[in-house]
Scaffold this motif. Structure first.
Motif, mmCIF file in Angstrom:
data_model
loop_
_atom_site.group_PDB
_atom_site.id
_atom_site.type_symbol
_atom_site.label_atom_id
_atom_site.label_comp_id
_atom_site.label_asym_id
_atom_site.label_seq_id
_atom_site.Cartn_x
_atom_site.Cartn_y
_atom_site.Cartn_z
ATOM 1 N N GLU A 9 0.850 -1.205 0.000
ATOM 2 C CA GLU A 9 0.000 0.000 0.000
ATOM 3 C C GLU A 9 0.876 1.241 0.000
ATOM 4 O O GLU A 9 1.753 1.385 0.832
ATOM 5 C CB GLU A 9 -0.901 0.020 1.237
ATOM 6 N N LYS A 11 0.839 5.749 -1.007
ATOM 7 C CA LYS A 11 0.001 6.941 -1.188
ATOM 8 C C LYS A 11 0.487 7.723 -2.403
ATOM 9 O O LYS A 11 1.681 7.960 -2.569
ATOM 10 C CB LYS A 11 0.066 7.850 0.045
ATOM 11 N N GLY A 15 -2.741 11.930 -2.234
ATOM 12 C CA GLY A 15 -3.259 11.201 -1.084
ATOM 13 C C GLY A 15 -4.137 10.002 -1.399
ATOM 14 O O GLY A 15 -4.716 9.412 -0.486
ATOM 15 N N LYS A 17 -4.982 6.107 -2.316
ATOM 16 C CA LYS A 17 -4.329 4.842 -1.996
ATOM 17 C C LYS A 17 -3.969 4.108 -3.290
ATOM 18 O O LYS A 17 -4.766 4.043 -4.215
ATOM 19 C CB LYS A 17 -5.265 3.981 -1.134
ATOM 20 N N ASP A 67 -1.169 11.620 -10.150
ATOM 21 C CA ASP A 67 -1.496 10.341 -9.491
ATOM 22 C C ASP A 67 -1.406 9.183 -10.487
ATOM 23 O O ASP A 67 -0.861 8.123 -10.173
ATOM 24 C CB ASP A 67 -2.903 10.382 -8.893
#
Length: 188
Positions: A9, A11, A15, A17, A67
């Motif tokens: 996991e 980030k 932010g 996941k 992201d």
């Protein structure tokens, strides 16, 4: 509990996941148990590697380009394309992922692909690179494991095969000699 999936996991910059499969069982779980319809699934194209899931939840922040790039870099880093400067990364929505009948665990097929991103394995944080080296999975620029473990295993395998061939030849010669002796005894 031993067979329970345990993906890595992380980030993303905003932010969100990010789940990264450590093995076939994790990859299977990422595709079919942990994914939601709003998530983005990623995998390096044309080579084995980890399945990466960018978790975008309803009511949460939207996935930004940074992201998506972060997750694409992870997909490239945790694949056999880790030694390349750039690697094509396939994206898909989890609803388009299917498991072919009789396929091994972790193998999936896509009904519909999303856009293709360019993953850059060198852009992954140094912490992840160091963790990978500590785990014994260090790679040089040619794609071979450092300390020559891949070549050493090949040599060992080749020498074992050679020893087996020699042993089989000796056994065959021994049988032939016994057979010849027996035939000679029969004539007398």
């Amino acid at each position: 509990q031993r067979n329970k999936p345990n993906p890595r996991e992380l980030k993303s910059p905003s932010g969100l996941k990010v789940l990264v499969g450590r093995n076939r069982r994790d990859n299977e779980a990422i595709c079919f148990q942990l994914s939601k319809p709003t998530d983005v699934w990623m995998h390096s194209r044309g080579c084995p590697g980890a399945h990466v899931l960018l978790c975008v939840r309803r009511g949460g922040p939207e996935a930004k380009d940074e992201d998506l790039q972060f997750a694409a870099d992870l997909a490239a880093f945790y694949s056999d394309a880790r030694t390349e400067l750039r690697a094509p990364i396939t994206t898909a929505e989890p609803k388009h992922i299917t498991k072919p009948r009789g396929a091994p665990m972790g193998a999936v097929s896509l009904r519909q692909e999303g856009k293709t991103l360019v993953g850059r394995p060198n852009n992954v944080s140094d912490d992840l690179k160091e963790a990978r080296e500590r785990s014994g999975a260090a790679w040089d620029e040619m794609g071979y494991r450092k300390l020559g473990t891949r070549a050493k295993n090949k040599k060992r395998t080749a020498s074992v095969e050679k020893a087996k061939k020699v042993k089989n030849r000796e056994e065959a010669r021994g049988k032939n000699k016994r057979r010849q002796r027996k035939e000679e005894q029969d004539w007398y």
